[in-house]
Write an enzyme that holds these catalytic residues in place. Sequence first.
Site, PDB file in Angstrom:
ATOM      1  N   ASP A  67       0.815  -1.215   0.000  1.00  0.00           N
ATOM      2  CA  ASP A  67       0.000   0.000   0.000  1.00  0.00           C
ATOM      3  C   ASP A  67       0.849   1.266   0.000  1.00  0.00           C
ATOM      4  O   ASP A  67       2.065   1.215   0.188  1.00  0.00           O
ATOM      5  CB  ASP A  67      -0.981  -0.008   1.194  1.00  0.00           C
ATOM      6  CG  ASP A  67      -0.320  -0.417   2.511  1.00  0.00           C
ATOM      7  OD1 ASP A  67       0.919  -0.372   2.595  1.00  0.00           O
ATOM      8  OD2 ASP A  67      -1.044  -0.759   3.456  1.00  0.00           O
ATOM      9  N   ASN A 136      -7.967  -2.929  14.158  1.00  0.00           N
ATOM     10  CA  ASN A 136      -9.340  -3.282  13.754  1.00  0.00           C
ATOM     11  C   ASN A 136      -9.365  -4.479  12.801  1.00  0.00           C
ATOM     12  O   ASN A 136     -10.390  -4.762  12.185  1.00  0.00           O
ATOM     13  CB  ASN A 136     -10.035  -2.068  13.119  1.00  0.00           C
ATOM     14  CG  ASN A 136      -9.353  -1.603  11.830  1.00  0.00           C
ATOM     15  OD1 ASN A 136      -8.397  -2.219  11.367  1.00  0.00           O
ATOM     16  ND2 ASN A 136      -9.839  -0.519  11.249  1.00  0.00           N
ATOM     17  N   HIS A 138      -7.495  -4.814  10.031  1.00  0.00           N
ATOM     18  CA  HIS A 138      -7.226  -4.538   8.611  1.00  0.00           C
ATOM     19  C   HIS A 138      -5.906  -5.157   8.163  1.00  0.00           C
ATOM     20  O   HIS A 138      -4.985  -5.345   8.950  1.00  0.00           O
ATOM     21  CB  HIS A 138      -7.322  -3.042   8.274  1.00  0.00           C
ATOM     22  CG  HIS A 138      -6.191  -2.170   8.722  1.00  0.00           C
ATOM     23  ND1 HIS A 138      -6.397  -0.994   9.410  1.00  0.00           N
ATOM     24  CD2 HIS A 138      -4.850  -2.247   8.547  1.00  0.00           C
ATOM     25  CE1 HIS A 138      -5.238  -0.408   9.640  1.00  0.00           C
ATOM     26  NE2 HIS A 138      -4.273  -1.149   9.130  1.00  0.00           N
ATOM     27  N   GLU A 143      -9.890  -1.907   5.088  1.00  0.00           N
ATOM     28  CA  GLU A 143     -10.599  -1.688   6.340  1.00  0.00           C
ATOM     29  C   GLU A 143     -11.801  -2.631   6.466  1.00  0.00           C
ATOM     30  O   GLU A 143     -12.228  -3.230   5.463  1.00  0.00           O
ATOM     31  CB  GLU A 143     -11.074  -0.225   6.406  1.00  0.00           C
ATOM     32  CG  GLU A 143      -9.947   0.808   6.295  1.00  0.00           C
ATOM     33  CD  GLU A 143      -9.117   0.945   7.577  1.00  0.00           C
ATOM     34  OE1 GLU A 143      -9.151   0.051   8.447  1.00  0.00           O
ATOM     35  OE2 GLU A 143      -8.428   1.977   7.694  1.00  0.00           O
TER      36      GLU A 143
HETATM   37  C1  GLP Z   1      -0.973   0.312   8.704  1.00  0.00           C
HETATM   38  C2  GLP Z   1      -0.561  -0.371   7.374  1.00  0.00           C
HETATM   39  C3  GLP Z   1      -0.613  -1.867   7.476  1.00  0.00           C
HETATM   40  C4  GLP Z   1       0.005  -2.263   8.797  1.00  0.00           C
HETATM   41  C5  GLP Z   1      -0.891  -1.825   9.924  1.00  0.00           C
HETATM   42  C6  GLP Z   1      -0.280  -1.978  11.300  1.00  0.00           C
HETATM   43  O1  GLP Z   1      -1.995   1.223   8.602  1.00  0.00           O
HETATM   44  N1  GLP Z   1      -1.257   0.036   6.207  1.00  0.00           N
HETATM   45  O2  GLP Z   1       0.038  -2.453   6.367  1.00  0.00           O
HETATM   46  O3  GLP Z   1       0.145  -3.660   8.874  1.00  0.00           O
HETATM   47  O4  GLP Z   1      -1.414  -0.548   9.724  1.00  0.00           O
HETATM   48  O5  GLP Z   1       0.747  -1.070  11.519  1.00  0.00           O
HETATM   49  P1  GLP Z   1       1.823  -1.222  12.650  1.00  0.00           P
HETATM   50  O6  GLP Z   1       2.690  -2.380  12.267  1.00  0.00           O
HETATM   51  O7  GLP Z   1       2.578   0.070  12.672  1.00  0.00           O
HETATM   52  O8  GLP Z   1       1.084  -1.496  13.901  1.00  0.00           O
END
Ligand code: GLP
Length: 244
Positions: A67, A136, A138, A143
Amino acid sequence: MEIIRVKDYAAMSEAASTFLIERINRLDNPKLGLATGSTPEGLYKNIIEKHKQGDVSFKNVKSFNLDEYVGLEKNDPNSYYFFMKDKLFDHVDISLDNVRVPNGVAADLQQECQDHEEAIKAAGGIDVQLLGIGANGHIGFNEPGTPFTSKTQVVNLDESTIQANSRFFNTIEEVPTQAISMGIDTIMNSKEILLLISGESKAEALAKLVSGEVTEEVPASVLNNHPNVTVIADEAAFSVVDGK
Ligand code: GLP
């Protein structure tokens, strides 16, 4: 789904790097799906270390990122392209010609989404997709409520995701409200998936994932339908499963 339980973040990062390096060394032309966020940072650090020791080379690797924020230039320190260069690409022998992060400032974002899909297909698909998880549930930026049939698309970020990711920005107003994300179907088409989960803030999401209920309200739950998923999660992430 194989679930590997480890002590803490360091142990998760160590197990994940061993896992990924084994695949990179075994496959002739590894195609990796890569993720950003705090979760894989330790994994990337370990890989850089092991690359320096001569244990792994990215010469034949092609990578596709999950992403990117809409509206952030490549050189914006909060863009995922910048993250990948800073945390991995600049420190290993990967050619930047072989990496693809969705372009969040493309003039035609729909076309960019299609191009990302087609580039993955043209490369023969993703061998190993690395994933983190949102509180959540995702995956990527898909989402709750995202159809399981989704391909790479422009998505609106949940208020809770904007809030969670605001820690990287000066103010919450600076957090983009949209992103390009590989779709759920894009992720599910990977041959193998490695999901990393660390910390209490992800404990609810892990509990929902292992409950076995597959629902679009918990995007990661779709992974229960994939034949080759490994989850590496730490003790803190298991707190809800353990009933703590
Ligand atoms: C973000 C990214 C995801 C990631 C997630 C958790 O928004 N788009 O790819 O896995 O949220 O992030 P983190 O590893 O910083 O907790």
